[in-house]
Design an enzyme around this catalytic site. Structure first.
Site, PDB file in Angstrom:
ATOM      1  N   GLY A  21       0.819  -1.206   0.000  1.00  0.00           N
ATOM      2  CA  GLY A  21       0.000   0.000   0.000  1.00  0.00           C
ATOM      3  C   GLY A  21       0.844   1.243   0.000  1.00  0.00           C
ATOM      4  O   GLY A  21       2.078   1.177   0.033  1.00  0.00           O
ATOM      5  N   GLY A  23       1.013   5.051   1.892  1.00  0.00           N
ATOM      6  CA  GLY A  23       0.524   5.960   2.926  1.00  0.00           C
ATOM      7  C   GLY A  23       0.895   7.385   2.594  1.00  0.00           C
ATOM      8  O   GLY A  23       1.522   7.654   1.573  1.00  0.00           O
ATOM      9  N   GLN A  24       0.511   8.274   3.471  1.00  0.00           N
ATOM     10  CA  GLN A  24       0.763   9.701   3.299  1.00  0.00           C
ATOM     11  C   GLN A  24       2.275  10.002   3.270  1.00  0.00           C
ATOM     12  O   GLN A  24       2.718  10.903   2.583  1.00  0.00           O
ATOM     13  CB  GLN A  24       0.115  10.416   4.480  1.00  0.00           C
ATOM     14  CG  GLN A  24      -0.122  11.886   4.304  1.00  0.00           C
ATOM     15  CD  GLN A  24      -0.571  12.499   5.635  1.00  0.00           C
ATOM     16  OE1 GLN A  24      -1.181  11.845   6.475  1.00  0.00           O
ATOM     17  NE2 GLN A  24      -0.251  13.761   5.828  1.00  0.00           N
ATOM     18  N   GLY A  26       4.858   7.506   2.921  1.00  0.00           N
ATOM     19  CA  GLY A  26       5.689   6.541   2.209  1.00  0.00           C
ATOM     20  C   GLY A  26       4.958   5.231   2.017  1.00  0.00           C
ATOM     21  O   GLY A  26       3.786   5.106   2.387  1.00  0.00           O
ATOM     22  N   GLU A  93       0.845  -4.938  13.405  1.00  0.00           N
ATOM     23  CA  GLU A  93       0.079  -6.115  13.040  1.00  0.00           C
ATOM     24  C   GLU A  93      -0.355  -6.023  11.578  1.00  0.00           C
ATOM     25  O   GLU A  93      -0.785  -4.964  11.119  1.00  0.00           O
ATOM     26  CB  GLU A  93      -1.153  -6.157  13.964  1.00  0.00           C
ATOM     27  CG  GLU A  93      -2.061  -7.319  13.788  1.00  0.00           C
ATOM     28  CD  GLU A  93      -3.280  -7.225  14.710  1.00  0.00           C
ATOM     29  OE1 GLU A  93      -4.063  -8.166  14.706  1.00  0.00           O
ATOM     30  OE2 GLU A  93      -3.449  -6.204  15.421  1.00  0.00           O
ATOM     31  N   LEU A  94      -0.246  -7.126  10.851  1.00  0.00           N
ATOM     32  CA  LEU A  94      -0.671  -7.168   9.448  1.00  0.00           C
ATOM     33  C   LEU A  94      -2.121  -7.647   9.346  1.00  0.00           C
ATOM     34  O   LEU A  94      -2.487  -8.635   9.970  1.00  0.00           O
ATOM     35  CB  LEU A  94       0.228  -8.129   8.662  1.00  0.00           C
ATOM     36  CG  LEU A  94      -0.171  -8.388   7.210  1.00  0.00           C
ATOM     37  CD1 LEU A  94       0.159  -7.186   6.331  1.00  0.00           C
ATOM     38  CD2 LEU A  94       0.521  -9.640   6.678  1.00  0.00           C
ATOM     39  N   ASP A 139     -11.511   9.799  11.577  1.00  0.00           N
ATOM     40  CA  ASP A 139     -11.442   9.336  10.183  1.00  0.00           C
ATOM     41  C   ASP A 139     -12.002   7.923  10.067  1.00  0.00           C
ATOM     42  O   ASP A 139     -11.409   7.058   9.426  1.00  0.00           O
ATOM     43  CB  ASP A 139      -9.991   9.419   9.694  1.00  0.00           C
ATOM     44  CG  ASP A 139      -9.887   9.447   8.167  1.00  0.00           C
ATOM     45  OD1 ASP A 139     -10.932   9.542   7.499  1.00  0.00           O
ATOM     46  OD2 ASP A 139      -8.757   9.369   7.653  1.00  0.00           O
ATOM     47  N   ARG A 143     -12.416   2.957   4.113  1.00  0.00           N
ATOM     48  CA  ARG A 143     -11.030   2.875   3.606  1.00  0.00           C
ATOM     49  C   ARG A 143     -10.036   2.629   4.737  1.00  0.00           C
ATOM     50  O   ARG A 143      -8.911   2.217   4.493  1.00  0.00           O
ATOM     51  CB  ARG A 143     -10.646   4.154   2.841  1.00  0.00           C
ATOM     52  CG  ARG A 143     -10.594   5.384   3.700  1.00  0.00           C
ATOM     53  CD  ARG A 143     -10.168   6.660   2.971  1.00  0.00           C
ATOM     54  NE  ARG A 143     -10.480   7.797   3.840  1.00  0.00           N
ATOM     55  CZ  ARG A 143     -11.666   8.374   3.918  1.00  0.00           C
ATOM     56  NH1 ARG A 143     -12.636   7.979   3.122  1.00  0.00           N
ATOM     57  NH2 ARG A 143     -11.904   9.334   4.787  1.00  0.00           N
ATOM     58  N   ASN A 144     -10.430   2.908   5.977  1.00  0.00           N
ATOM     59  CA  ASN A 144      -9.539   2.704   7.123  1.00  0.00           C
ATOM     60  C   ASN A 144      -9.864   1.454   7.939  1.00  0.00           C
ATOM     61  O   ASN A 144      -9.344   1.265   9.028  1.00  0.00           O
ATOM     62  CB  ASN A 144      -9.553   3.936   8.031  1.00  0.00           C
ATOM     63  CG  ASN A 144      -8.894   5.116   7.343  1.00  0.00           C
ATOM     64  OD1 ASN A 144      -7.973   4.933   6.552  1.00  0.00           O
ATOM     65  ND2 ASN A 144      -9.380   6.313   7.615  1.00  0.00           N
ATOM     66  N   ASP A 157      -5.293   3.263  10.750  1.00  0.00           N
ATOM     67  CA  ASP A 157      -5.089   4.666  10.395  1.00  0.00           C
ATOM     68  C   ASP A 157      -5.477   5.630  11.513  1.00  0.00           C
ATOM     69  O   ASP A 157      -6.540   6.238  11.502  1.00  0.00           O
ATOM     70  CB  ASP A 157      -5.840   5.026   9.099  1.00  0.00           C
ATOM     71  CG  ASP A 157      -5.250   6.291   8.463  1.00  0.00           C
ATOM     72  OD1 ASP A 157      -4.437   6.968   9.130  1.00  0.00           O
ATOM     73  OD2 ASP A 157      -5.600   6.595   7.317  1.00  0.00           O
TER      74      ASP A 157
HETATM   75  P1  ATP Z   1      -3.871   7.899   3.970  1.00  0.00           P
HETATM   76  O1  ATP Z   1      -3.727   9.071   4.899  1.00  0.00           O
HETATM   77  O2  ATP Z   1      -3.766   8.211   2.513  1.00  0.00           O
HETATM   78  O3  ATP Z   1      -5.009   6.988   4.337  1.00  0.00           O
HETATM   79  P2  ATP Z   1      -1.899   6.667   5.579  1.00  0.00           P
HETATM   80  O4  ATP Z   1      -0.550   7.271   5.629  1.00  0.00           O
HETATM   81  O5  ATP Z   1      -2.815   6.905   6.701  1.00  0.00           O
HETATM   82  O6  ATP Z   1      -2.563   7.026   4.206  1.00  0.00           O
HETATM   83  P3  ATP Z   1      -2.742   3.985   5.669  1.00  0.00           P
HETATM   84  O7  ATP Z   1      -4.069   4.331   5.078  1.00  0.00           O
HETATM   85  O8  ATP Z   1      -2.686   3.605   7.090  1.00  0.00           O
HETATM   86  O9  ATP Z   1      -1.707   5.125   5.376  1.00  0.00           O
HETATM   87  O10 ATP Z   1      -2.047   2.828   4.816  1.00  0.00           O
HETATM   88  C1  ATP Z   1      -2.062   2.849   3.410  1.00  0.00           C
HETATM   89  C2  ATP Z   1      -2.510   1.494   2.869  1.00  0.00           C
HETATM   90  O11 ATP Z   1      -1.589   0.460   3.249  1.00  0.00           O
HETATM   91  C3  ATP Z   1      -3.838   1.027   3.455  1.00  0.00           C
HETATM   92  O12 ATP Z   1      -4.925   1.535   2.729  1.00  0.00           O
HETATM   93  C4  ATP Z   1      -3.739  -0.489   3.333  1.00  0.00           C
HETATM   94  O13 ATP Z   1      -4.037  -0.914   2.039  1.00  0.00           O
HETATM   95  C5  ATP Z   1      -2.273  -0.727   3.603  1.00  0.00           C
HETATM   96  N1  ATP Z   1      -2.056  -1.012   5.040  1.00  0.00           N
HETATM   97  C6  ATP Z   1      -1.743  -0.128   6.012  1.00  0.00           C
HETATM   98  N2  ATP Z   1      -1.614  -0.717   7.203  1.00  0.00           N
HETATM   99  C7  ATP Z   1      -1.851  -2.032   7.007  1.00  0.00           C
HETATM  100  C8  ATP Z   1      -1.876  -3.188   7.866  1.00  0.00           C
HETATM  101  N3  ATP Z   1      -1.625  -3.096   9.172  1.00  0.00           N
HETATM  102  N4  ATP Z   1      -2.178  -4.377   7.321  1.00  0.00           N
HETATM  103  C9  ATP Z   1      -2.453  -4.473   6.004  1.00  0.00           C
HETATM  104  N5  ATP Z   1      -2.432  -3.439   5.141  1.00  0.00           N
HETATM  105  C10 ATP Z   1      -2.133  -2.222   5.620  1.00  0.00           C
END
Ligand code: ATP
Length: 282
Positions: A21, A23-24, A26, A93-94, A139, A143-144, A157
């Site tokens: 995935g 994130g914001q 990286g 955790e995954l 939030d 999506r979260n 998130d």
């Molecule tokens: P945004 O602000 O754009 O939502 P973010 O920096 O908050 O991004 P996340 O949304 O937490 O990042 O993570 C981005 C993506 O990575 C998630 O939508 C998901 O697909 C994947 N991901 C994040 N954490 C996990 C996890 N613990 N297990 C499985 N997938 C994950």
């Protein structure tokens, strides 16, 4: 000290795997953690890219500091943080299946209402827990919500989460906000409370019942508040029984004080589950 971010993990104990995935700050990767004490563990690894500023890095780590305070079956657990070659990592955790929304979009046709109700109950138990710790998530959206197994959700998130201190609400500074999920007082005054989380929870439940359809598709962000103030709300999802739709509409009461608390919602949901069992004995 790093202790507020959970354990400090050594680079030699982590193997970074495929990207899962973005994130914001990286990429997010799958990986393996080889701790000294317990057996190896499959993990998710969030990265903060090396070119991030100190302010960005601090914001990135804030999420780990928040996750470190929680211990709940339906909330992604923090294992620790790590720093290596100017990159900062959060190891957690995954949730093997990944985003619930994506799963509902692809597998939705085979997922029956009782499973959707189960997701909603699990999510409610996570937010009841956050409420008991005096946290607002800010939030709550499909999506979260992540899936570990087809019947096990994990809320993720915590980038926008805040602890409510002396005052009972948090006023957000300017920034990108999820308008279509937000309570009217959050849109109008950037006011966030447990009861504005209740509004968002209602929207997230609606997305789940709609199998991943986003709220207010085709409506501009600017127009959403007008629609809400005119009394318009999200429509009845297919297969959603009347008592559950009534619960959603209670979450979307204009005045925050008229909305149920999460503890109350949990009881209402238990009654809906009970009713469902009586109607569909398995
Ligand atoms: P945004 O602000 O754009 O939502 P973010 O920096 O908050 O991004 P996340 O949304 O937490 O990042 O993570 C981005 C993506 O990575 C998630 O939508 C998901 O697909 C994947 N991901 C994040 N954490 C996990 C996890 N613990 N297990 C499985 N997938 C994950």
């Amino acid at each position: 000290s790093l202790s507020q971010f959970g354990a400090t993990i050594l680079p030699k104990d982590v193997q970074v795997g495929e990207r899962i995935g973005e994130g914001q700050f990286g990429d997010v990767h799958k990986g393996v953690l080889f701790p000294q004490t317990t057996g190896e563990q499959v993990v998710a690894i969030k990265t903060c890219k090396p070119e991030a500023s100190d302010v960005e890095r601090a914001k990135f780590l804030e999420e780990a500091a928040i996750m470190a305070k929680f211990n709940h079956r339906h909330i992604i657990k923090l294992f620790g943080v790590m720093s290596h070659d100017s990159t900062t990592y959060i190891i957690m955790e995954l949730a093997l299946i990944g985003q619930l929304r994506r799963y509902l979009m692809t597998e939705g046709a085979h997922i029956a209402y009782p499973i959707l109700l189960q997701y909603i109950c699990q999510l409610c138990s996570a937010v009841v827990y956050l409420e008991s710790k005096n946290f607002v998530h800010r939030d709550i959206a499909a999506r979260n919500v992540l899936l570990a197994t087809p019947e096990l959700i994990k809320l993720a998130d915590f980038g926008l989460s805040k602890r409510l201190e002396d005052t009972d609400y948090y006023v957000a500074s300017k920034g990108k906000l999820p308008i279509k999920w937000m309570a009217p007082e959050s849109i109008n005054f950037r006011k966030f409370t447990g009861l504005s989380d209740v509004w968002m929870f209602g929207v997230c439940c609606w997305e789940i019942l709609m199998k991943g359809v986003k709220p207010f598709v085709g409506v501009k962000n600017d127009e959403v508040i007008n629609m809400i103030e005119m009394g318009q709300r999200l429509p009845l999802p297919p297969d959603c029984p009347a008592p559950l739709f009534d619960l959603l509409n209670q979450c979307w009461q204009y005045d925050a004080q008229d909305r149920p608390t999460f503890a109350k919602l949990e009881h209402m949901l238990m009654a809906i589950v009970e009713q469902e069992r009586l109607e569909q004995p398995r």
